[in-house]
Motif scaffolding. Structure first.
Motif, PDB file in Angstrom:
ATOM      1  N   ARG A  73       0.832  -1.091  -0.108  1.00 40.27           N
ATOM      2  CA  ARG A  73       0.045  -0.016  -0.066  1.00 40.27           C
ATOM      3  C   ARG A  73       0.819   1.247  -0.131  1.00 40.27           C
ATOM      4  N   TYR A  74       1.960   1.385   0.781  1.00 40.41           N
ATOM      5  CA  TYR A  74       2.631   2.661   0.573  1.00 40.41           C
ATOM      6  C   TYR A  74       4.028   2.351   0.002  1.00 40.41           C
ATOM      7  N   MET A  75       4.594   1.288  -0.651  1.00 37.17           N
ATOM      8  CA  MET A  75       5.725   1.230  -1.344  1.00 37.17           C
ATOM      9  C   MET A  75       5.024   1.027  -2.806  1.00 37.17           C
ATOM     10  N   GLY A  76       3.918   0.456  -3.121  1.00 40.14           N
ATOM     11  CA  GLY A  76       3.705   0.120  -4.531  1.00 40.14           C
ATOM     12  C   GLY A  76       4.483  -1.204  -4.868  1.00 40.14           C
ATOM     13  N   GLU A  77       3.950  -2.080  -5.684  1.00 45.76           N
ATOM     14  CA  GLU A  77       4.186  -3.491  -5.844  1.00 45.76           C
ATOM     15  C   GLU A  77       5.891  -3.324  -6.680  1.00 45.76           C
ATOM     16  N   GLU A  78       5.856  -2.168  -7.659  1.00 48.59           N
ATOM     17  CA  GLU A  78       7.165  -2.240  -8.496  1.00 48.59           C
ATOM     18  C   GLU A  78       8.275  -1.747  -7.578  1.00 48.59           C
ATOM     19  N   ARG A  79       8.134  -0.796  -6.538  1.00 51.21           N
ATOM     20  CA  ARG A  79       9.283  -0.496  -5.651  1.00 51.21           C
ATOM     21  C   ARG A  79       9.506  -1.561  -4.520  1.00 51.21           C
ATOM     22  N   ALA A  80       8.422  -2.136  -4.145  1.00 47.66           N
ATOM     23  CA  ALA A  80       8.492  -3.114  -3.151  1.00 47.66           C
ATOM     24  C   ALA A  80       9.344  -4.425  -3.436  1.00 47.66           C
ATOM     25  N   TRP A  81       9.201  -4.802  -4.746  1.00 47.91           N
ATOM     26  CA  TRP A  81       9.846  -5.814  -5.286  1.00 47.91           C
ATOM     27  C   TRP A  81      10.185  -5.639  -6.683  1.00 47.91           C
ATOM     28  N   PRO A  82      11.448  -4.775  -6.972  1.00 50.53           N
ATOM     29  CA  PRO A  82      11.725  -4.577  -8.320  1.00 50.53           C
ATOM     30  C   PRO A  82      11.880  -5.695  -9.248  1.00 50.53           C
ATOM     31  N   ALA A  83      11.629  -5.444 -10.500  1.00 49.11           N
ATOM     32  CA  ALA A  83      11.635  -6.772 -11.423  1.00 49.11           C
ATOM     33  C   ALA A  83      12.966  -7.290 -11.718  1.00 49.11           C
ATOM     34  N   ASP A  84      14.155  -6.684 -11.385  1.00 49.33           N
ATOM     35  CA  ASP A  84      15.335  -7.310 -11.398  1.00 49.33           C
ATOM     36  C   ASP A  84      15.942  -7.713  -9.933  1.00 49.33           C
ATOM     37  N   TYR A  85      15.406  -7.713  -9.174  1.00 48.23           N
ATOM     38  CA  TYR A  85      15.756  -8.028  -7.916  1.00 48.23           C
ATOM     39  C   TYR A  85      15.769  -9.608  -7.600  1.00 48.23           C
ATOM     40  N   SER A  86      16.831 -10.204  -7.327  1.00 53.04           N
ATOM     41  CA  SER A  86      16.972 -11.575  -7.125  1.00 53.04           C
ATOM     42  C   SER A  86      16.474 -12.151  -5.821  1.00 53.04           C
ATOM     43  N   GLY A  87      16.701 -11.334  -4.788  1.00 53.03           N
ATOM     44  CA  GLY A  87      16.399 -11.775  -3.434  1.00 53.03           C
ATOM     45  C   GLY A  87      17.857 -12.346  -2.786  1.00 53.03           C
ATOM     46  N   GLN A  88      18.839 -12.517  -3.552  1.00 49.79           N
ATOM     47  CA  GLN A  88      20.024 -13.062  -2.697  1.00 49.79           C
ATOM     48  C   GLN A  88      20.970 -11.718  -2.172  1.00 49.79           C
ATOM     49  N   ILE A  89      21.474 -12.179  -1.266  1.00 48.15           N
ATOM     50  CA  ILE A  89      22.592 -11.203  -0.515  1.00 48.15           C
ATOM     51  C   ILE A  89      23.976 -11.782  -0.894  1.00 48.15           C
ATOM     52  N   THR A  90      24.554 -11.088  -1.916  1.00 46.39           N
ATOM     53  CA  THR A  90      25.961 -11.544  -2.193  1.00 46.39           C
ATOM     54  C   THR A  90      27.093 -10.541  -1.740  1.00 46.39           C
ATOM     55  N   LYS A  91      28.478 -10.839  -1.888  1.00 48.89           N
ATOM     56  CA  LYS A  91      29.483  -9.734  -1.330  1.00 48.89           C
ATOM     57  C   LYS A  91      29.426  -8.479  -1.989  1.00 48.89           C
ATOM     58  N   ASP A 118      16.291 -18.090   1.918  1.00 51.95           N
ATOM     59  CA  ASP A 118      16.352 -16.876   1.003  1.00 51.95           C
ATOM     60  C   ASP A 118      14.974 -16.585   0.406  1.00 51.95           C
ATOM     61  N   ALA A 119      14.625 -15.137   0.020  1.00 52.31           N
ATOM     62  CA  ALA A 119      13.442 -14.692  -0.629  1.00 52.31           C
ATOM     63  C   ALA A 119      13.576 -14.695  -2.023  1.00 52.31           C
ATOM     64  N   ASP A 120      12.471 -15.330  -2.828  1.00 50.47           N
ATOM     65  CA  ASP A 120      12.597 -15.133  -4.340  1.00 50.47           C
ATOM     66  C   ASP A 120      11.521 -14.291  -4.787  1.00 50.47           C
ATOM     67  N   ASP A 121      10.653 -13.826  -3.683  1.00 50.47           N
ATOM     68  CA  ASP A 121       9.711 -12.726  -4.181  1.00 50.47           C
ATOM     69  C   ASP A 121       8.954 -12.106  -2.993  1.00 50.47           C
ATOM     70  N   LEU A 122       8.332 -11.094  -3.285  1.00 48.10           N
ATOM     71  CA  LEU A 122       7.725 -10.125  -2.056  1.00 48.10           C
ATOM     72  C   LEU A 122       7.368 -10.587  -0.858  1.00 48.10           C
ATOM     73  N   PRO A 123       6.322 -11.670  -1.097  1.00 48.15           N
ATOM     74  CA  PRO A 123       5.553 -12.651   0.027  1.00 48.15           C
ATOM     75  C   PRO A 123       6.932 -13.188   0.888  1.00 48.15           C
ATOM     76  N   SER A 124       7.806 -13.663   0.244  1.00 48.70           N
ATOM     77  CA  SER A 124       8.590 -14.661   0.935  1.00 48.70           C
ATOM     78  C   SER A 124       9.676 -13.696   1.842  1.00 48.70           C
ATOM     79  N   ALA A 125       9.923 -12.449   1.063  1.00 49.84           N
ATOM     80  CA  ALA A 125      10.804 -11.358   1.587  1.00 49.84           C
ATOM     81  C   ALA A 125      10.210 -10.814   2.893  1.00 49.84           C
ATOM     82  N   VAL A 126       8.863 -10.529   3.026  1.00 53.60           N
ATOM     83  CA  VAL A 126       8.102 -10.099   4.208  1.00 53.60           C
ATOM     84  C   VAL A 126       8.222 -11.291   5.239  1.00 53.60           C
TER      85      VAL A 126
END
Length: 837
Positions: free
Chosen positions: A527-545, A575-583
């Motif tokens: 509601r306050y981020m918008g879907e696009e900014r909450a989970w950008p299309a090019d974001y993998s969900g991985q945390i790397t070096k 690891d999260a691979d989409d917005l629901p799993s990140a939340v």
């Protein structure tokens, strides 16, 4: 009787350039009908400038991403509030204009004459205007831009880099930064409380300094009222009356007022109340309140009256931050609150009561009113009295140094006197505190530098509290005490253990802040981020070096205070691979962290040394509520929706707690912070989620006295077993009624696999009954009423359930109908049911 005429309607506001003098036509001309062509905007008060402009469509909602920056011009201008009003003809009477809340640098004019300059948002202004009133009057309130003030204010060079320029003004620090989530900041200004005209009928009460105490043995309570007033008439008397909770008069006293004291008088009355009913903190007993009314009468006719409610309780601090109330040791389990609303300082009592409902639902008995918060309304403390919520009350200072000039110290001293006199009669008020992180912030930012402004906390506030409220403890600051300000071994501590190494942090005396960062529920986040900014299309969900942040870069737009460095242990989760799993990952990790810390604090001592007293005297999660849409550490979000960790805290704060301590050995503790001793039969079991069966168990008789934390057993009887197994324990009384239950994992969640559980759910009026066919990890309850997913509140949520358990959950939200859905996180299956209250 004193005549009080409310002046809250029929105002208009207008923007002015800073430093401009108020023109004569503004001061002396009726503004009625001038809206539009002359720029006047109609309003009522309390209402501050930003909320008025938003309502009129003149600014966009500053809570929306990027819109706060577009509103910066508002506080860079002056604003004038103006209205006309009729006044009664005075017959040798005195009249006063009473402004309960002005923010902050204000010139006040009546009928063209300058009446006062006011420069402290935390205190009211009461101005005598007896000789200035006419039949029709023009009242002008000129609110000055704080930024214009700072441009020309005297700012010593040796304060540079040490004292923020905004601290030249006695105004909320949060109006000048983004800590609570306003981007880049939002500086509120205007009238934020009621305005009235008070006409005194012969004499009045100016102040009622009320105190109370219990005599030894609690067979008698003493109430002392130091009443000051002004005015005289033949037959004047001062009367003090005390009524019991059932409105029976239990004590009364009258004294004549002398004609020699017509300009001002002070009388001290002391009354005894026999066999007073005791006021108890929440969970330990009832909260009976006695009504104390002070009246001034002329020949039996009341001319003025002041009514306060008190509760008789005996409070002793036997060790630092270790409180005994009515001879019962009370641990403080609560939260640190913030401002109720970001856009305005105006009080919202409905929202405050909702937050108190949520506080009670979370098994909390205390609330820390943070030094960065707004001035809380009298209604809040009345509610706290009725609910038994203990209040840790801070004066309004936050993080770092403050001006040390004598005029500034005097502003602070008068502010403290007002606060203490206003609140000291409340039984819920546990102790005073000078502010938040004032000394600690300087230690962090400027190690070794002499502290500027320390006299405010070490001398001025201390003297005010010791003089006006000597029976209450005054805490210099939060945190404070020991070898350094944040020393957990000697005073209270703020938990930054994921960014700082803090010796002794496992078993502190008191955690005043426990903060980790996670986003709110999925629906609020979108509601306050918008879907696009909450989970950008090019974001993998991985945390790397090469990852700069532990989340998408876009999330940093909605956090503050290096929130990305204060994350919970997300490495324990998949690891999260989409917005629901990140939340889920962040929320579950946040809840996991708080559960482990709180249960450890509740136990209060290590399993290797289970004897002796409990070290930790209390714990406050931070923050309690969001003032703006933000990714930080709150329990209740901007839309009044609980975060996932809210429910982990609720379960960790339950009065009778069973707690596993998994380390070299596995231990099971029972903690009893209820008012009564408990005893029953404890069942300890191992559950295998793969075979969907209990594989081992034993039982044990248990007794735990009120206030105790006992190591009950270890699990060595089970010998070695698979780390996929789930630990489960529950305690029942002699009638088989459940007292407490718990479960825990032996491995981290990232290593585990959970079955695809199917939830059974029955809805009966306002209650859900749930069970499961297999272990259900993190059941989320949600509701939908014709598309409205907000305002649904469940007594418990995001909980696990084992086969054979039956869980009942009350439906507490505002909805009276709709569809309720239950789903375990790792299961594709959902269960729905129709709800009608």
């Amino acid at each position: 009787m004193k005549l009080i005429i409310q002046l809250n309607d029929s105002w208009e506001i207008k923007k002015f350039a800073p430093f401009d003098q108020v023109h004569a036509d503004t001061l002396n001309t009726d503004a009625e009908g001038s809206e539009g062509e002359n720029g006047w905007i109609p309003t009522s008060v309390p209402a501050q400038v930003h909320e008025i402009l938003l309502r009129e469509g003149l600014i966009e909602d500053p809570s929306l991403l990027g819109k706060g920056k577009e509103c910066l011009w508002v506080a860079e201008h002056d604003w004038i509030y103006k209205r006309t009003f009729s006044a009664p003809e005075l017959q040798d009477q005195k009249a006063y204009l009473h402004f309960k809340g002005l923010d902050t640098l204000v010139d006040i004019y009546l009928n063209g004459k300058h009446v006062a300059y006011h420069n402290n948002m935390y205190v009211p202004a009461r101005l005598e205007v007896s000789g200035l009133l006419q039949e029709e009057n023009i009242l002008v309130v000129h609110i000055h831009s704080p930024y214009a003030y700072m441009q020309q204010a005297d700012y010593p060079k040796d304060w540079t880099g040490k004292i923020r320029p905004s601290r030249l003004i006695r105004k909320s620090d949060q109006d000048f930064n983004d800590y609570l989530g306003a981007k880049p900041y939002l500086t509120r200004m205007g009238i934020y409380d009621t305005v009235s005209l008070e006409v005194v009928d012969e004499l009045e009460i100016v102040d009622n300094d009320l105190s109370f105490r219990l005599l030894e043995g609690y067979e008698q309570g003493l109430v002392t009222a130091k009443v000051s007033g002004a005015g005289f008439a033949a037959g004047s008397t001062l009367q003090l009356t005390i009524k019991s909770p059932d409105q029976q008069v239990v004590a009364q006293h009258s004294t004549p007022i002398s004609s020699e004291d017509a300009e001002s008088w002070t009388y001290t009355c002391e009354l005894a109340v026999p066999d007073p009913l005791l006021w108890w903190p929440r969970g330990y007993g009832e909260q009976p309140l006695y009504e104390v009314s002070v009246s001034v009468l002329v020949n039996g006719e009341a001319k003025d009256q002041n009514v306060k409610r008190i509760g008789f309780r005996d409070v002793k601090m036997v060790q630092p931050l270790d409180f005994v109330i009515n001879q019962k040791q009370i641990k403080l389990w609560g939260a640190q609150s913030a401002q109720l609303q970001g856009i305005t300082h105006c009080w919202n009592n409905e929202k405050s009561n909702q937050l108190l409902d949520l506080l009670e639902n979370a098994n909390m008995n205390s609330q820390r009113v943070w030094g960065g918060a707004d001035r809380y309304d009298d209604a809040f403390y009345d509610e706290a009295d009725q609910r038994g919520i203990l209040i840790w009350q801070e004066f309004f200072h936050d993080y770092g140094m403050y001006p040390d000039t004598l005029p500034y110290r005097e502003l602070c001293r008068k502010e403290a006197e007002y606060q203490v006199k206003r609140l000291k009669h409340h039984p819920s008020l546990l102790f005073w505190c000078g502010g938040n992180e004032c000394f600690m912030g300087a230690e962090f930012e400027l190690p070794g530098e002499p502290y500027i402004g320390g006299e405010i906390f070490l001398e001025d506030y201390k003297n005010v509290c010791e003089t006006l409220d000597p029976d209450r403890y005054y805490h210099i600051n939060s945190p404070y005490g020991g070898a350094y300000c944040n020393d957990p071994l000697a005073g209270d501590t703020h938990s930054y253990t994921n960014t700082w190494y803090v010796p002794g942090a496992d078993y502190p005396i008191m955690i005043a802040e426990e903060i980790r960062t996670s986003p709110p529920s999925l629906k609020s986040f979108v509601r306050y981020m918008g879907e696009e900014r909450a989970w950008p299309a090019d974001y993998s969900g991985q945390i790397t070096k090469s990852s700069k942040y532990p989340w998408p870069d876009t999330w940093t737009e909605r956090t503050s205070a290096f929130g990305w460095r204060k994350i919970p242990p997300i490495e324990l989760f998949y690891d999260a691979d989409d917005l629901p799993s990140a939340v889920y990952k962040f929320g579950a990790a946040h809840g996991h962290y708080l559960r482990k810390v709180l249960e450890n604090n509740r136990r209060g001592k290590p399993s290797e040394s289970p004897d002796g007293e409990r070290i930790c005297k209390g714990h406050f999660v931070c923050r309690w509520n969001d003032s703006w849409p933000v990714i930080y550490g709150s329990m209740i979000d901007y839309y009044m929706e609980p975060y996932m960790p809210y429910y982990a805290v609720k379960r960790a704060y339950q009065p009778v707690l069973l707690s596993f301590d998994v380390q070299n050995f596995i231990y099971l503790w029972a903690v009893n912070d209820s008012a009564n001793d408990v005893e029953g039969t404890l069942y300890v079991k191992l559950f295998d989620p793969l075979s969907n069966a209990f594989v081992q168990e034993f039982e044990k008789s248990v007794q735990v006295r009120s206030g105790e934390s006992n190591l009950i057993t270890n699990l060595n009887e089970f010998k070695q077993f698979s780390r996929t197994y789930i630990l489960y324990a529950y305690l029942v009384d002699a009638q088989g009624e459940l007292i407490a239950r718990t479960h825990d994992f032996v491995d981290i969640e990232r290593h585990m696999r959970f079955p695809e559980a199917r939830i059974s759910m029955e809805i009966n009026g306002g209650q859900l009954t749930l069970s499961t066919d297999q272990f259900a990890r993190c059941i989320e309850l949600s509701g939908n009423d014709e598309g409205d997913e907000f305002g649904w509140l469940f007594e418990d949520n995001y909980f696990d359930l084992l086969p054979g358990e039956v869980k009942q959950v009350n439906i507490l939200g505002r909805h009276t109908k709709g569809t309720i859905t239950a789903k375990a996180y790792y299961s594709p299956f959902t269960t729905e049911g129709g709800f009608t209250r």
